[in-house]
Design a protein around this motif. Structure first.
Motif, short mmCIF file in Angstrom:
data_model
loop_
_atom_site.label_atom_id
_atom_site.label_comp_id
_atom_site.label_asym_id
_atom_site.label_seq_id
_atom_site.Cartn_x
_atom_site.Cartn_y
_atom_site.Cartn_z
N MET A 141 1.02 -1.20 -0.12
CA MET A 141 -0.01 -0.08 -0.03
C MET A 141 0.91 1.25 0.01
O MET A 141 1.89 1.18 0.63
N VAL A 142 0.57 2.13 -0.83
CA VAL A 142 1.19 3.46 -0.74
C VAL A 142 0.19 4.48 -0.32
O VAL A 142 -0.95 4.75 -0.73
N LEU A 143 0.75 5.08 0.89
CA LEU A 143 -0.45 6.08 1.56
C LEU A 143 0.20 7.59 1.18
O LEU A 143 1.29 8.01 1.15
N ALA A 144 -0.75 8.04 0.46
CA ALA A 144 -0.78 9.52 -0.11
C ALA A 144 -0.60 10.57 1.05
O ALA A 144 0.10 11.70 0.78
N PHE A 145 -0.78 10.12 2.11
CA PHE A 145 -0.93 11.38 3.23
C PHE A 145 -1.62 12.64 2.91
O PHE A 145 -2.59 12.59 2.32
N ASP A 146 -0.72 13.63 3.16
CA ASP A 146 -1.23 15.10 2.70
C ASP A 146 -1.08 15.43 1.10
O ASP A 146 -1.21 16.46 0.95
N ALA A 147 -0.40 14.59 0.39
CA ALA A 147 -0.19 14.87 -0.85
C ALA A 147 -1.58 14.65 -1.50
O ALA A 147 -1.81 15.49 -2.69
N ALA A 148 -2.36 13.90 -1.20
CA ALA A 148 -3.80 13.88 -1.78
C ALA A 148 -4.71 13.33 -0.65
O ALA A 148 -4.57 12.25 0.09
N ASP A 149 -5.40 14.17 -0.08
CA ASP A 149 -6.29 13.98 1.04
C ASP A 149 -7.39 12.81 0.61
O ASP A 149 -7.89 12.19 1.58
N LEU A 150 -8.08 13.08 -0.62
CA LEU A 150 -9.26 12.51 -0.97
C LEU A 150 -9.15 11.70 -2.29
O LEU A 150 -7.85 12.00 -2.97
N MET A 151 -9.76 10.79 -2.67
CA MET A 151 -9.68 9.96 -3.72
C MET A 151 -9.84 10.85 -5.08
O MET A 151 -8.81 10.80 -5.99
N GLU A 152 -10.55 12.02 -4.84
CA GLU A 152 -10.71 12.95 -6.08
C GLU A 152 -9.49 13.63 -6.38
O GLU A 152 -9.13 14.03 -7.61
N ASN A 153 -8.61 13.74 -5.29
CA ASN A 153 -7.47 14.42 -5.55
C ASN A 153 -6.30 13.50 -6.29
O ASN A 153 -5.73 13.96 -7.16
N LEU A 154 -6.40 12.34 -6.20
CA LEU A 154 -5.82 11.38 -6.96
C LEU A 154 -6.10 11.08 -8.22
O LEU A 154 -5.70 11.23 -9.26
N GLU A 155 -7.51 11.00 -8.39
CA GLU A 155 -7.92 10.76 -9.71
C GLU A 155 -7.83 11.97 -10.88
O GLU A 155 -7.74 11.74 -11.87
N ARG A 156 -8.29 13.06 -10.15
CA ARG A 156 -8.29 14.34 -11.03
C ARG A 156 -6.99 15.25 -10.94
O ARG A 156 -6.97 16.31 -11.09
N GLU A 157 -6.05 14.56 -10.17
CA GLU A 157 -4.63 15.25 -9.86
C GLU A 157 -4.77 16.82 -9.27
O GLU A 157 -4.34 17.80 -9.79
N LEU A 158 -6.02 17.04 -8.36
CA LEU A 158 -6.33 18.10 -7.67
C LEU A 158 -5.23 18.49 -6.38
O LEU A 158 -5.16 17.56 -5.61
N PRO A 159 -5.09 19.70 -6.36
CA PRO A 159 -4.42 19.87 -4.96
C PRO A 159 -5.34 19.78 -3.64
O PRO A 159 -6.55 19.85 -4.02
N ILE A 160 -4.53 19.63 -2.65
CA ILE A 160 -5.55 19.61 -1.52
C ILE A 160 -6.22 20.66 -1.07
O ILE A 160 -5.94 21.73 -1.68
N GLY A 161 -7.00 20.62 -0.26
CA GLY A 161 -8.02 21.58 -0.26
C GLY A 161 -7.61 22.88 0.85
O GLY A 161 -8.27 24.04 0.80
N GLY A 162 -6.69 22.35 1.57
CA GLY A 162 -5.97 23.36 2.52
C GLY A 162 -5.30 24.50 1.66
O GLY A 162 -4.94 24.39 0.56
N VAL A 163 -5.15 25.55 2.40
CA VAL A 163 -4.02 26.71 1.90
C VAL A 163 -2.50 26.15 1.84
O VAL A 163 -2.09 25.88 3.11
N VAL A 164 -1.97 25.82 0.78
CA VAL A 164 -0.70 25.53 0.83
C VAL A 164 0.10 26.55 -0.14
O VAL A 164 -0.49 27.09 -1.21
N ASP A 165 1.39 26.80 0.03
CA ASP A 165 1.95 27.87 -0.85
C ASP A 165 3.09 26.94 -1.80
O ASP A 165 3.91 26.98 -1.93
#
Length: 64
Positions: A1-25
């Motif tokens: 298993m590869v755990l994405a931790f904070d690189a991808a919070d939700l499956m949607e982040n992985l599938e659509r390659e979206l940034p996480i919802g929090g504010v990141v610089d």
């Protein structure tokens, strides 16, 4: 298993390659590069890629 931790919070982040919802610089494309790397690593090794904070994924991942 590869755990994405904070690189991808939700499956949607992985599938659509979206940034996480929090504010990141960091630019969204930079996030996508990291997500693609995680996806590649999981694929190459035959591992399951799991977003760390998705409550809909965790119960299912543990039983696989």
């Amino acid at each position: 298993m590869v755990l994405a931790f904070d690189a991808a919070d939700l499956m949607e982040n992985l599938e659509r390659e979206l940034p996480i919802g929090g504010v990141v610089d960091i630019e969204p494309e930079a996030i996508a590069v990291h997500i693609r790397r995680l996806k590649s690593l999981a694929h190459e090794r035959g591992y399951l890629l799991v977003p760390w904070h998705d409550p809909h994924v965790w119960p299912n991942s543990l039983s696989s």
